[in-house]
Design an enzyme around this catalytic site. Structure first.
Site, PDB file in Angstrom:
ATOM      1  N   ILE A 162     -81.901 -21.192  20.091  1.00  0.00           N
ATOM      2  CA  ILE A 162     -80.686 -21.838  19.611  1.00  0.00           C
ATOM      3  C   ILE A 162     -80.264 -22.949  20.563  1.00  0.00           C
ATOM      4  CG2 ILE A 162     -78.260 -21.496  19.016  1.00  0.00           C
ATOM      5  CD1 ILE A 162     -79.008 -18.616  18.218  1.00  0.00           C
ATOM      6  N   THR A 240     -70.859 -20.323  20.884  1.00  0.00           N
ATOM      7  CA  THR A 240     -71.375 -19.721  19.649  1.00  0.00           C
ATOM      8  C   THR A 240     -72.182 -18.470  19.968  1.00  0.00           C
ATOM      9  OG1 THR A 240     -73.353 -21.121  19.768  1.00  0.00           O
ATOM     10  CG2 THR A 240     -71.538 -21.924  18.410  1.00  0.00           C
ATOM     11  N   ALA A 241     -72.093 -17.985  21.208  1.00  0.00           N
ATOM     12  CA  ALA A 241     -72.937 -16.871  21.655  1.00  0.00           C
ATOM     13  C   ALA A 241     -72.248 -15.527  21.421  1.00  0.00           C
ATOM     14  CB  ALA A 241     -73.306 -17.061  23.120  1.00  0.00           C
ATOM     15  N   ARG A 242     -71.452 -15.093  22.368  1.00  0.00           N
ATOM     16  CA  ARG A 242     -70.694 -13.851  22.259  1.00  0.00           C
ATOM     17  C   ARG A 242     -69.320 -14.058  22.893  1.00  0.00           C
ATOM     18  NH1 ARG A 242     -73.602 -12.539  18.854  1.00  0.00           N
ATOM     19  NH2 ARG A 242     -74.912 -10.675  18.650  1.00  0.00           N
ATOM     20  N   ASP A 266     -66.540 -20.073  18.119  1.00  0.00           N
ATOM     21  CA  ASP A 266     -66.914 -19.388  16.886  1.00  0.00           C
ATOM     22  C   ASP A 266     -66.947 -17.875  17.079  1.00  0.00           C
ATOM     23  OD1 ASP A 266     -67.777 -19.410  14.128  1.00  0.00           O
ATOM     24  OD2 ASP A 266     -69.797 -18.913  14.823  1.00  0.00           O
ATOM     25  N   GLU A 271     -63.011  -9.548  18.255  1.00  0.00           N
ATOM     26  CA  GLU A 271     -62.814 -10.157  16.938  1.00  0.00           C
ATOM     27  C   GLU A 271     -62.867  -9.093  15.834  1.00  0.00           C
ATOM     28  OE1 GLU A 271     -67.131 -11.822  15.639  1.00  0.00           O
ATOM     29  OE2 GLU A 271     -66.238 -12.916  17.325  1.00  0.00           O
ATOM     30  N   HIS A 289     -66.389 -16.952  13.271  1.00  0.00           N
ATOM     31  CA  HIS A 289     -67.752 -16.417  13.408  1.00  0.00           C
ATOM     32  C   HIS A 289     -68.617 -16.831  12.209  1.00  0.00           C
ATOM     33  CE1 HIS A 289     -70.142 -13.001  15.529  1.00  0.00           C
ATOM     34  NE2 HIS A 289     -70.961 -13.936  15.066  1.00  0.00           N
ATOM     35  N   GLY A 291     -71.407 -18.705  12.551  1.00  0.00           N
ATOM     36  CA  GLY A 291     -72.696 -19.167  13.073  1.00  0.00           C
ATOM     37  C   GLY A 291     -73.866 -19.055  12.122  1.00  0.00           C
TER      38      GLY A 291
END
Length: 323
Positions: A162, A240-242, A266, A271, A289, A291
């Site tokens: 990614i 955009t990972a964690r 994101d 969450e 989220h 992604g």
């Protein structure tokens, strides 16, 4: 003649119609058709008599949950590339195989990284808010000024699939690419990007930092007051990972003080119950989220999870083993 046994699968969330159709053809299934978050206790209870679990990234399969799963469960085929929601050690101890869905999420997630990058750099959250609240009074030569991407330096923390796909897209905007990785990439994968042996060196050199690392003991809380001190004044952070790679208090403080000019997120800790302070920050461009949220990608993720189940129950090598 006896009917061929159909393995029973617990599917914790509603999947795409194409994935559900394929599952129905081969398996006995308990569906979570309400598409709500199941508690750990519900996963344990619903797993009784099941041969496999097909969970999603939001499901809690920590050690206390896995330790209480029935002995009938032999494989967990997660609908995600990340598997930090699953305690692999506990699964292995119980001889439960774990698989994931790598590769196919790359392009969709990289696209979202660029959306966040553009949204944060150009102040899209403030602009959208002004339209939605009917507070956009007039065009102004100095109104809601953002920053160009061309000529800026993008720092990628975690240059896996990614990260590399994000770099390819960013180059089209005229950005210079720097990166930090556990190991330096071979020249073809590096594609003339500048390698930094330390994260601190990367932070200090870049206008924008984009996170693409897995969540583990080394990366949780990666963005904290100490690391943020190395960032350029006015830098932008993209994640955009964690969500747990970021300490919310530190990030919000950096935005409020001007240490960071903007963020694009994101993913979030806890969450969908995100820190409510993010919602009041005009320099925070936030997505829920998204992604991998394209029909094509979610279909492919479902098919890949099913491929792993098919291989397991046919006693064939698993396409995507985690343990």
């Amino acid at each position: 003649m006896t009917e061929q046994y159909q393995p029973k699968i617990l599917v914790t969330r509603k999947l795409t119609p194409a994935a559900e159709k394929r599952l129905r053809a081969s398996y006995g299934i308990w569906w979570n058709q309400e598409d709500r978050q199941l508690s750990g206790k519900e996963i344990i209870d619903l797993s009784q008599g099941m041969d496999a679990i097909l969970p999603c990234v939001s499901d809690d399969l920590s050690a206390p949950i896995i330790e209480r799963l029935p002995s009938s469960v032999k494989i967990i085929s997660t609908f995600s590339v990340g598997y930090d929601h699953i305690n692999i050690k506990a699964a292995s101890k119980r001889s439960i195989r774990v698989t994931n869905t790598p590769d196919i999420v790359t392009n969709a997630t990289a696209d979202i990284a660029l959306l966040l990058l553009l949204g944060a750099a150009r102040g899209a959250a403030q602009g959208m808010q002004s339209i939605q609240s009917n507070k956009w009074a007039r065009w102004s030569p100095t109104g809601m000024l953002g920053t160009d991407l061309s000529g800026k330096t993008l720092g990628i923390f975690g240059m896996g699939r990614i990260g590399q796909a994000t770099a390819t897209r960013a180059r089209a905007f005229g950005m210079k690419i720097h990166y930090h990785n556990r190991t330096r990439l071979a020249p073809p994968q590096e594609a003339n990007a500048t390698y930094h042996e330390s994260a601190e060196s990367l932070y200090a050199a870049c206008d924008i930092i984009s996170l693409h690392a897995a969540s583990n003991d080394q990366t949780k809380g990666l963005i904290n007051p100490k690391s943020l001190a190395h960032f350029k004044p006015g830098a932008i952070l993209i994640n955009t990972a964690r969500g747990d790679l970021v300490e919310d208090d530190a990030l919000i403080s950096a935005l409020q003080s001007g240490k960071l000019s903007a963020i694009g997120l994101d993913v979030y800790a806890n969450e969908p119950n995100i820190d409510p302070r993010y919602r009041s920050l005009q320099n925070a461009f936030l997505l829920p989220h998204l992604g991998t949220a394209t029909l094509e990608t979610r279909d492919a993720m479902g098919f890949r999870a099913i491929d792993n189940l098919d291989a397991f129950f046919a006693n064939k090598p698993l396409p995507d083993p985690v343990n």
